[in-house]
Design a protein around this motif. Structure first.
Motif, PDB file in Angstrom:
ATOM      1  N   LEU A  73      65.922  31.560  52.118  1.00 52.73           N
ATOM      2  CA  LEU A  73      64.617  32.032  51.662  1.00 52.73           C
ATOM      3  C   LEU A  73      64.715  33.467  51.146  1.00 52.73           C
ATOM      4  N   ASP A  74      65.457  34.303  51.864  1.00 56.97           N
ATOM      5  CA  ASP A  74      65.654  35.693  51.425  1.00 56.97           C
ATOM      6  C   ASP A  74      66.391  35.725  50.096  1.00 56.97           C
ATOM      7  N   GLU A  75      67.448  34.937  50.000  1.00 52.92           N
ATOM      8  CA  GLU A  75      68.273  34.946  48.791  1.00 52.92           C
ATOM      9  C   GLU A  75      67.497  34.436  47.586  1.00 52.92           C
ATOM     10  N   ALA A  76      66.693  33.404  47.786  1.00 55.69           N
ATOM     11  CA  ALA A  76      65.901  32.871  46.669  1.00 55.69           C
ATOM     12  C   ALA A  76      64.894  33.913  46.186  1.00 55.69           C
ATOM     13  N   ALA A  77      64.253  34.608  47.112  1.00 55.28           N
ATOM     14  CA  ALA A  77      63.300  35.647  46.729  1.00 55.28           C
ATOM     15  C   ALA A  77      63.999  36.813  46.042  1.00 55.28           C
ATOM     16  N   LEU A  78      65.213  37.135  46.487  1.00 54.96           N
ATOM     17  CA  LEU A  78      65.986  38.210  45.867  1.00 54.96           C
ATOM     18  C   LEU A  78      66.359  37.858  44.437  1.00 54.96           C
ATOM     19  N   VAL A  79      66.727  36.601  44.212  1.00 51.01           N
ATOM     20  CA  VAL A  79      67.056  36.139  42.859  1.00 51.01           C
ATOM     21  C   VAL A  79      65.829  36.221  41.952  1.00 51.01           C
ATOM     22  N   ASP A  80      64.659  35.980  42.519  1.00 49.83           N
ATOM     23  CA  ASP A  80      63.420  36.038  41.731  1.00 49.83           C
ATOM     24  C   ASP A  80      62.962  37.463  41.456  1.00 49.83           C
ATOM     25  N   GLY A  81      63.704  38.449  41.983  1.00 51.21           N
ATOM     26  CA  GLY A  81      63.392  39.840  41.682  1.00 51.21           C
ATOM     27  C   GLY A  81      62.620  40.576  42.744  1.00 51.21           C
ATOM     28  N   ALA A  82      62.470  39.999  43.920  1.00 50.25           N
ATOM     29  CA  ALA A  82      61.736  40.667  44.990  1.00 50.25           C
ATOM     30  C   ALA A  82      62.612  41.722  45.660  1.00 50.25           C
ATOM     31  N   ASN A  83      62.000  42.838  46.040  1.00 50.99           N
ATOM     32  CA  ASN A  83      62.734  43.862  46.782  1.00 50.99           C
ATOM     33  C   ASN A  83      62.658  43.547  48.272  1.00 50.99           C
ATOM     34  N   PRO A  84      63.410  44.273  49.120  1.00 50.64           N
ATOM     35  CA  PRO A  84      63.422  43.946  50.561  1.00 50.64           C
ATOM     36  C   PRO A  84      62.038  43.962  51.218  1.00 50.64           C
ATOM     37  N   VAL A  85      61.189  44.902  50.826  1.00 47.41           N
ATOM     38  CA  VAL A  85      59.847  44.955  51.418  1.00 47.41           C
ATOM     39  C   VAL A  85      59.047  43.711  51.035  1.00 47.41           C
ATOM     40  N   GLN A  86      59.127  43.307  49.780  1.00 45.97           N
ATOM     41  CA  GLN A  86      58.417  42.107  49.328  1.00 45.97           C
ATOM     42  C   GLN A  86      58.980  40.857  49.992  1.00 45.97           C
ATOM     43  N   ILE A  87      60.294  40.818  50.182  1.00 47.29           N
ATOM     44  CA  ILE A  87      60.905  39.658  50.844  1.00 47.29           C
ATOM     45  C   ILE A  87      60.342  39.508  52.259  1.00 47.29           C
ATOM     46  N   PHE A  88      60.235  40.622  52.965  1.00 52.42           N
ATOM     47  CA  PHE A  88      59.748  40.545  54.344  1.00 52.42           C
ATOM     48  C   PHE A  88      58.286  40.133  54.402  1.00 52.42           C
ATOM     49  N   PHE A  89      57.428  40.829  53.663  1.00 51.12           N
ATOM     50  CA  PHE A  89      55.987  40.604  53.802  1.00 51.12           C
ATOM     51  C   PHE A  89      55.511  39.332  53.093  1.00 51.12           C
ATOM     52  N   ARG A  90      56.185  38.898  52.022  1.00 51.35           N
ATOM     53  CA  ARG A  90      55.717  37.731  51.272  1.00 51.35           C
ATOM     54  C   ARG A  90      56.444  36.445  51.642  1.00 51.35           C
ATOM     55  N   VAL A  91      57.657  36.570  52.185  1.00 56.70           N
ATOM     56  CA  VAL A  91      58.456  35.371  52.468  1.00 56.70           C
ATOM     57  C   VAL A  91      58.630  35.156  53.966  1.00 56.70           C
ATOM     58  N   VAL A  92      59.123  36.174  54.685  1.00 59.11           N
ATOM     59  CA  VAL A  92      59.475  36.015  56.095  1.00 59.11           C
ATOM     60  C   VAL A  92      58.256  36.150  57.004  1.00 59.11           C
ATOM     61  N   PHE A  93      57.451  37.172  56.789  1.00 60.68           N
ATOM     62  CA  PHE A  93      56.333  37.455  57.695  1.00 60.68           C
ATOM     63  C   PHE A  93      55.358  36.280  57.839  1.00 60.68           C
ATOM     64  N   PRO A  94      54.984  35.582  56.752  1.00 65.58           N
ATOM     65  CA  PRO A  94      54.078  34.439  56.927  1.00 65.58           C
ATOM     66  C   PRO A  94      54.671  33.313  57.766  1.00 65.58           C
ATOM     67  N   VAL A  95      56.011  33.215  57.811  1.00 67.74           N
ATOM     68  CA  VAL A  95      56.658  32.154  58.576  1.00 67.74           C
ATOM     69  C   VAL A  95      56.593  32.433  60.082  1.00 67.74           C
ATOM     70  N   LEU A  96      56.340  33.663  60.447  1.00 67.75           N
ATOM     71  CA  LEU A  96      56.364  34.066  61.858  1.00 67.75           C
ATOM     72  C   LEU A  96      55.034  33.831  62.562  1.00 67.75           C
ATOM     73  N   ARG A  97      54.185  32.984  62.015  1.00 70.22           N
ATOM     74  CA  ARG A  97      52.820  32.850  62.521  1.00 70.22           C
ATOM     75  C   ARG A  97      52.780  32.436  63.996  1.00 70.22           C
ATOM     76  N   SER A  98      53.592  31.461  64.382  1.00 70.41           N
ATOM     77  CA  SER A  98      53.514  30.944  65.750  1.00 70.41           C
ATOM     78  C   SER A  98      53.929  31.988  66.781  1.00 70.41           C
ATOM     79  N   VAL A  99      55.047  32.667  66.543  1.00 65.25           N
ATOM     80  CA  VAL A  99      55.483  33.694  67.490  1.00 65.25           C
ATOM     81  C   VAL A  99      54.560  34.909  67.412  1.00 65.25           C
ATOM     82  N   MET A 100      53.954  35.138  66.250  1.00 67.53           N
ATOM     83  CA  MET A 100      53.010  36.242  66.109  1.00 67.53           C
ATOM     84  C   MET A 100      51.789  36.032  67.013  1.00 67.53           C
ATOM     85  N   VAL A 101      51.301  34.794  67.064  1.00 67.42           N
ATOM     86  CA  VAL A 101      50.163  34.482  67.929  1.00 67.42           C
ATOM     87  C   VAL A 101      50.529  34.739  69.388  1.00 67.42           C
ATOM     88  N   THR A 102      51.735  34.368  69.772  1.00 72.26           N
ATOM     89  CA  THR A 102      52.186  34.602  71.147  1.00 72.26           C
ATOM     90  C   THR A 102      52.210  36.090  71.475  1.00 72.26           C
TER      91      THR A 102
END
Length: 275
Positions: A167-196
């Protein structure tokens, strides 16, 4: 035979747990329902005069609406602390899990130190006084965040380990920077542990008595837990109002746990499996 023993052991553990948790709560409830004279006896008996709602009302408006001020202070403290904890711990966990090198070793040492070393009150007060944050809400918020970060970082890191690097690599290929990769790709996936994390830390910060007592003294700065001290003095204690206040303080985290206990278990289990 083994299954029968397991069932019996499970039933016994449930009964013992129920006794340890329900009996104290029942004692709080019946004592909060008594008048002052009867409550001072501290007997586990049904009240002769049922005045629960009168005690709750009196406790709520006592000391110039101290309970209202305390609720507002606790709300500010809890919301700000938990919000910072979620974002900071998720970002640190992401960097720690995805990168290897001296920085990862440093983060590992700091996190483990935070879990092992007990907090030191006096040096912390000195630091807060040095930066002008002692007896202030921002200072206490930073204390709560610092104490909660190690545990939250470990939870997020265990979950992020199961998020594919593709997921990180695909976003990087699309031109996303590290901050965008975290907040747009990784952070939304963390919903379940975030609720905990949100639920656990909300209950912890809301129920915290020690840190506000040491780092945020003063009536106007009182949090909801410190209101318990307002009905005690050197010579007398208003046990009916004290237990009514305990009841008011207990209800919010109890309701939260009843409705979200499954989410807590799911988040903890997801992190442990994927880590």
């Amino acid at each position: 035979m083994k299954n029968a023993r397991g069932v019996v052991a499970g039933v016994v553990s449930i009964v013992v747990s129920a006794v340890f948790f329900l009996v104290p709560f029942a004692f709080i409830l019946v004592t909060a329902s008594k008048d002052r004279a009867e409550a001072n006896l501290l007997e586990f008996s049904w009240p002769k005069n049922f005045v629960l709602f009168q005690n709750l009302s009196e406790a709520f408006v006592a000391r110039d609406y101290l309970m209202v001020i305390a609720f507002i202070n606790s709300l500010i403290l809890t919301v700000a602390s938990v919000t910072l904890l979620v974002f900071l711990s998720a970002m640190v966990a992401y960097v720690w899990q995805r990168r290897s090198g001296p920085l990862s070793g440093l983060i590992n040492g700091l996190v483990l130190t935070g879990l092992i070393v007990p907090p030191a009150v006096v040096p912390t007060i000195w630091v807060l006084q040095g930066v002008g944050l002692f007896k202030t809400m921002p200072g206490l918020i930073l204390i709560e965040v610092a104490y909660g970060l190690p545990f939250c970082i470990l939870l997020f890191r265990a979950f992020i380990a199961g998020v594919p690097r593709e997921l990180d690599e695909a976003a990087l290929v699309d031109g996303a920077n590290p901050v965008q990769i975290f907040f747009r790709v990784v952070f939304p996936v963390l919903r379940s542990v975030m609720v905990t994390v949100i639920i656990l830390q909300t209950v912890f910060v809301y129920n915290d008595f020690q840190n506000p007592l040491y780092f945020l003294p003063g009536t106007q700065n009182a949090t909801i837990q410190l209101t318990l001290l307002s009905f005690q003095s050197q010579f007398t204690t208003q046990y009916n109002l004290l237990f009514a206040t305990i009841l008011l303080v207990t209800i919010p985290p109890l309701v939260m746990f009843i409705f979200f206990n499954r989410k807590i278990v799911e988040g903890m289990a997801a992190g442990s499996v994927k880590g």
